[in-house]
Design a protein around this motif. Structure first.
Motif, PDB file in Angstrom:
ATOM      1  N   THR A  89     109.750 162.514 104.548  1.00 53.41           N
ATOM      2  CA  THR A  89     108.423 162.967 104.118  1.00 53.41           C
ATOM      3  C   THR A  89     107.658 161.847 103.429  1.00 53.41           C
ATOM      4  O   THR A  89     106.452 161.659 103.651  1.00 53.41           O
ATOM      5  N   ALA A  90     108.358 161.088 102.579  1.00 51.27           N
ATOM      6  CA  ALA A  90     107.703 159.992 101.869  1.00 51.27           C
ATOM      7  C   ALA A  90     107.303 158.874 102.830  1.00 51.27           C
ATOM      8  O   ALA A  90     106.207 158.311 102.734  1.00 51.27           O
ATOM      9  N   TYR A  91     108.199 158.545 103.761  1.00 48.79           N
ATOM     10  CA  TYR A  91     107.857 157.509 104.733  1.00 48.79           C
ATOM     11  C   TYR A  91     106.648 157.933 105.582  1.00 48.79           C
ATOM     12  O   TYR A  91     105.775 157.121 105.906  1.00 48.79           O
ATOM     13  N   GLU A  92     106.606 159.204 105.950  1.00 54.61           N
ATOM     14  CA  GLU A  92     105.488 159.688 106.764  1.00 54.61           C
ATOM     15  C   GLU A  92     104.173 159.590 105.989  1.00 54.61           C
ATOM     16  O   GLU A  92     103.140 159.185 106.535  1.00 54.61           O
ATOM     17  N   LEU A  93     104.217 159.951 104.703  1.00 63.79           N
ATOM     18  CA  LEU A  93     103.019 159.819 103.881  1.00 63.79           C
ATOM     19  C   LEU A  93     102.614 158.359 103.734  1.00 63.79           C
ATOM     20  O   LEU A  93     101.429 158.016 103.809  1.00 63.79           O
ATOM     21  N   LEU A  94     103.602 157.479 103.548  1.00 65.58           N
ATOM     22  CA  LEU A  94     103.305 156.058 103.426  1.00 65.58           C
ATOM     23  C   LEU A  94     102.646 155.537 104.712  1.00 65.58           C
ATOM     24  O   LEU A  94     101.691 154.753 104.662  1.00 65.58           O
ATOM     25  N   GLY A  95     103.154 156.009 105.853  1.00 65.16           N
ATOM     26  CA  GLY A  95     102.552 155.609 107.121  1.00 65.16           C
ATOM     27  C   GLY A  95     101.104 156.036 107.221  1.00 65.16           C
ATOM     28  O   GLY A  95     100.242 155.271 107.671  1.00 65.16           O
ATOM     29  N   SER A  96     100.809 157.247 106.768  1.00 69.48           N
ATOM     30  CA  SER A  96      99.424 157.727 106.835  1.00 69.48           C
ATOM     31  C   SER A  96      98.526 156.941 105.888  1.00 69.48           C
ATOM     32  O   SER A  96      97.342 156.732 106.177  1.00 69.48           O
ATOM     33  N   ILE A  97      99.077 156.492 104.741  1.00 70.83           N
ATOM     34  CA  ILE A  97      98.293 155.677 103.806  1.00 70.83           C
ATOM     35  C   ILE A  97      97.924 154.347 104.455  1.00 70.83           C
ATOM     36  O   ILE A  97      96.761 153.912 104.418  1.00 70.83           O
ATOM     37  N   TYR A  98      98.926 153.693 105.047  1.00 64.28           N
ATOM     38  CA  TYR A  98      98.648 152.430 105.725  1.00 64.28           C
ATOM     39  C   TYR A  98      97.649 152.636 106.869  1.00 64.28           C
ATOM     40  O   TYR A  98      96.787 151.790 107.124  1.00 64.28           O
ATOM     41  N   GLU A  99      97.781 153.770 107.561  1.00 62.66           N
ATOM     42  CA  GLU A  99      96.864 154.047 108.666  1.00 62.66           C
ATOM     43  C   GLU A  99      95.431 154.172 108.164  1.00 62.66           C
ATOM     44  O   GLU A  99      94.497 153.641 108.769  1.00 62.66           O
ATOM     45  N   GLU A 100      95.260 154.868 107.032  1.00 62.35           N
ATOM     46  CA  GLU A 100      93.927 155.006 106.451  1.00 62.35           C
ATOM     47  C   GLU A 100      93.350 153.650 106.053  1.00 62.35           C
ATOM     48  O   GLU A 100      92.145 153.424 106.113  1.00 62.35           O
ATOM     49  N   GLN A 101      94.226 152.741 105.629  1.00 62.87           N
ATOM     50  CA  GLN A 101      93.789 151.420 105.198  1.00 62.87           C
ATOM     51  C   GLN A 101      93.596 150.458 106.364  1.00 62.87           C
ATOM     52  O   GLN A 101      93.154 149.327 106.169  1.00 62.87           O
ATOM     53  N   GLY A 102      93.957 150.901 107.580  1.00 61.90           N
ATOM     54  CA  GLY A 102      93.811 150.047 108.747  1.00 61.90           C
ATOM     55  C   GLY A 102      94.946 149.060 108.942  1.00 61.90           C
ATOM     56  O   GLY A 102      94.845 148.152 109.775  1.00 61.90           O
ATOM     57  N   SER A 103      96.044 149.223 108.190  1.00 56.72           N
ATOM     58  CA  SER A 103      97.208 148.339 108.323  1.00 56.72           C
ATOM     59  C   SER A 103      98.139 148.919 109.385  1.00 56.72           C
ATOM     60  O   SER A 103      99.130 149.601 109.069  1.00 56.72           O
ATOM     61  N   ILE A 104      97.804 148.680 110.637  1.00 60.21           N
ATOM     62  CA  ILE A 104      98.469 149.374 111.734  1.00 60.21           C
ATOM     63  C   ILE A 104      99.955 149.024 111.818  1.00 60.21           C
ATOM     64  O   ILE A 104     100.815 149.905 111.963  1.00 60.21           O
ATOM     65  N   ASP A 105     100.289 147.739 111.720  1.00 60.87           N
ATOM     66  CA  ASP A 105     101.692 147.333 111.833  1.00 60.87           C
ATOM     67  C   ASP A 105     102.532 147.953 110.724  1.00 60.87           C
ATOM     68  O   ASP A 105     103.651 148.430 110.965  1.00 60.87           O
ATOM     69  N   GLN A 106     102.002 147.932 109.500  1.00 59.15           N
ATOM     70  CA  GLN A 106     102.746 148.535 108.390  1.00 59.15           C
ATOM     71  C   GLN A 106     102.865 150.054 108.568  1.00 59.15           C
ATOM     72  O   GLN A 106     103.899 150.645 108.226  1.00 59.15           O
ATOM     73  N   ALA A 107     101.811 150.671 109.110  1.00 60.94           N
ATOM     74  CA  ALA A 107     101.857 152.117 109.337  1.00 60.94           C
ATOM     75  C   ALA A 107     102.945 152.463 110.351  1.00 60.94           C
ATOM     76  O   ALA A 107     103.741 153.388 110.140  1.00 60.94           O
TER      77      ALA A 107
END
Length: 631
Positions: A89-107
């Motif tokens: 759950t935490a990793y999924e939320l972290l992925g969505s945060i990176y996605e919102e920031q436009g950090s695609i590779d990190q997401a």
């Protein structure tokens, strides 16, 4: 000496834990109600006392996401992962945060980290996110759900207006829904009605934990559709439209259901929405085939109605007119104004009544689009007089029932302008204000409710208007004005339901203002009013809030009475595990060790998947230690 020091430290830790657990629960409650500042205050107290409390860190991250503070959210989620390294759950939320920031590779990297501990449903969602970010999409020709109405169609790109943030959904609600989906899939695979019915039970629990949960309503709709319960399925799918994963597919179902109901305009609209949100070829082909079918049926009906208009239709419908309109999917508040949402008609034995008959019959058959269309036709034929007045009012009612708030507000405003001395003016004035409130235009709705109270002093809706004015002031963070409005709502309440709701809201407002004594007083008055009126609305809410306040004030006897009534009379209420846990804590404070152990074991046994089950296990061990060795 060492043992004594250890026992002192242990006891101090227990007190700290108890307060920490309360802080965490309050933080979650504030978070779920959108009061982010209060939630952060409580949750920061938790992580200060318990730096390894990963649930609190994650919730702080979710709040920062909701507020658009992505850097702070990232820090909090990383802290949660530091103490629970494999938490999907935490990793999924972290992925969505990176996605919102436009950090695609990190997401993508974060989403991939979520796959390890994810169940099958989570994996589907996470893999879809990875595919979306990678620019890939796999669509299978055999995955379209509609013919058997069992499986979920391939998820496809959708417009921004359907995008909904799912991260405010409580973990417990998600867990209940995951269990429901597992049972649903097994029920479909094995053709087991019992599994499907059990799935509905879990769906209800998920919705109780997170009211308005769109994904839960989607699966509820699918199951109701399989059972042939199309009215209930329709209500569920309408509430599922905003789900980011299944909302587009709900349009397909609603198209089929409205087609079956011969609401062809609405059916076609939904199927066209489905087509606009998907590039899945088999689904598009089926949707287009149904659109052609419904367009042909619509033309046939139009020709049939042209013939019917040539004869005079005078069947008396007095019995039908007395029927109560079917319950529809509306906000909870609307249950208290159900009679206000009924359409009106003149004597059906008169020519004027005959003119309104088609629209009224369609309304009672729950064909609201057809009803509105018919009343517009009547309005064209009768531009003035009682028939025009009633027809325009009924159009507004139809728009309200369809949740078309903007159009409903416009129609009732039109009514006020055209019929300033109209028989239904008081109702139209109130409903215009209410529709504007539901639109989210709180400043304008406050003005309309205030004007309504001035124009119709001591009228039928003054209490309800004051209640909504109080809600608006609370939303606008003007607690003093909200308090005054709720006081007036109690004074002018019509009936027990309105009284109880106004008293509860005043209690809740006072609690947020840190006036615990007065908050307890008004929660108690809400309970007493409900008991006197023979209803249970807001009773469990009031009991648990009052019990928590008594517990915080160390008034254990009153807290025990409130918690006990809550768990006994409302066992299905979401806070029941917390009630038993707190009863165990009260017994432990009173050194009633056997009783405390029994209550903690009940939480563990009856609610094994609940957060408080884990905490009860920890507290049970402490109770056993104290029982054996003393404090």
């Amino acid at each position: 000496m060492i043992v004594k020091l250890f026992m002192i430290l242990l006891f101090a830790g227990q007190i700290l834990f108890s307060q920490g657990a309360i802080n965490y629960r309050l933080g979650k409650q504030y978070y779920n109600s959108g009061e982010y500042d209060l939630a952060l205050t409580e949750l920061h107290r938790v992580v200060t006392a318990y730096p390894d409390h990963y649930n609190a860190h994650l919730t702080i991250g979710e709040i920062y996401v909701a507020e658009g503070e992505y850097d702070l959210a990232e820090q909090s989620v990383k802290k949660a992962l530091r103490h629970n390294p494999n938490w999907s759950t935490a990793y999924e939320l972290l992925g969505s945060i990176y996605e919102e920031q436009g950090s695609i590779d990190q997401a993508i990297q974060a989403y991939e980290g979520a796959l390890g501990g994810a169940d099958s449903l989570q994996k589907e969602q996470i893999e879809d996110a990875i595919d979306r970010l990678s620019g890939r999409r796999t669509v299978s020709e055999g995955e379209l759900e509609e013919p058997a109405e069992d499986t979920v169609a391939e998820k496809l790109p959708r417009s921004e207006e359907i995008s909904v943030d799912r991260r405010d959904i409580p973990a417990q609600a998600q867990e209940k829904l995951e269990k429901a989906i597992d049972l649903y899939r097994r029920g479909v695979r094995e053709d087991s009605r019992s599994d499907l019915e059990e799935s509905l039970q879990y769906i209800r629990r998920a919705i109780a934990l997170h009211p308005g949960y769109p994904a839960a309503y989607y699966y509820g709709g699918v199951i109701r559709r399989r059972f042939g319960q199309n009215d209930m399925a329709r209500v569920n799918f309408e509430r599922a439209l905003q789900d980011p994963d299944m909302g587009y597919n709900a349009h397909f179902y609603l198209g089929r259901i409205h087609g079956d109901m011969e609401n062809y305009d609405t059916a076609i609209d939904h199927l066209q929405s489905y087509i606009s949100l998907t590039d899945y070829a088999p689904g598009i082909r089926q949707a287009r085939a149904h659109i052609e079918e419904y367009e042909e049926a619509r033309q046939d009906r139009s020709r049939r109605e042209d013939k019917e208009r040539q004869s005079v239709f005078r069947d008396p419908l007095d019995d039908e007119i007395r029927r109560v309109p079917p319950q529809r999917s509306l906000p909870q508040y609307f249950l208290r104004i159900d009679s206000l949402l009924a359409m009106v008609v003149v004597d059906t034995l008169t020519d004027e009544g005959q003119a309104m008959l088609r629209g009224y019959r369609a309304y009672h058959d729950d064909k609201l689009d057809t009803s509105i269309e018919a009343f517009y036709e009547t309005l064209d034929e009768h531009a003035s007089g009682q028939v025009a007045e009633y027809s325009l009012f009924n159009i507004g009612i139809g728009r309200m029932l369809l949740r078309d708030w903007a159009e409903a507000a416009r129609v009732f405003r039109d009514y006020r302008n055209r019929f300033p001395q109209g028989e239904l003016l008081e109702k139209a004035s109130f409903l215009e204000a209410l529709a504007t409130y539901e639109m989210g235009d709180f400043e304008q709705s406050r003005t309309l409710f205030t004007n309504h109270v001035r124009s119709f002093s001591e009228g039928s809706f003054e209490g309800k208007s004051q209640e909504k004015i109080g809600d608006i002031y609370r939303r606008l963070d003007e607690p003093a004005d909200a308090r005054t409005a709720y006081r007036k709502a109690v004074q002018h309440a019509v009936g027990t339901h309105d009284t109880v709701h106004a008293l509860y809201k005043k209690g809740y407002l006072l609690e947020t203002m840190k006036n615990s004594e007065q908050a307890r007083h008004f929660y108690g008055k809400a309970i007493a009013a409900a008991d006197a009126g023979g209803i249970s609305e807001r009773v469990p809410h009031s009991l648990y809030r009052m019990a928590d306040l008594y517990y915080d004030a160390e008034n254990l006897e009153q807290a025990k009475l409130a918690y006990t009534r809550g768990v006994r009379e409302f066992p299905e209420y979401p806070d029941t595990p917390w009630g038993y846990f707190q009863l165990g804590n009260i017994a432990l404070k009173r050194q009633e060790y056997e009783k405390a152990i029994e209550l903690y074991e009940r939480v563990m046994r009856d609610f094994p998947d609940d957060y408080w089950s884990e905490q009860a296990e920890w507290r049970k061990r402490n109770a056993i230690w104290e029982y054996q060795y003393g404090r």
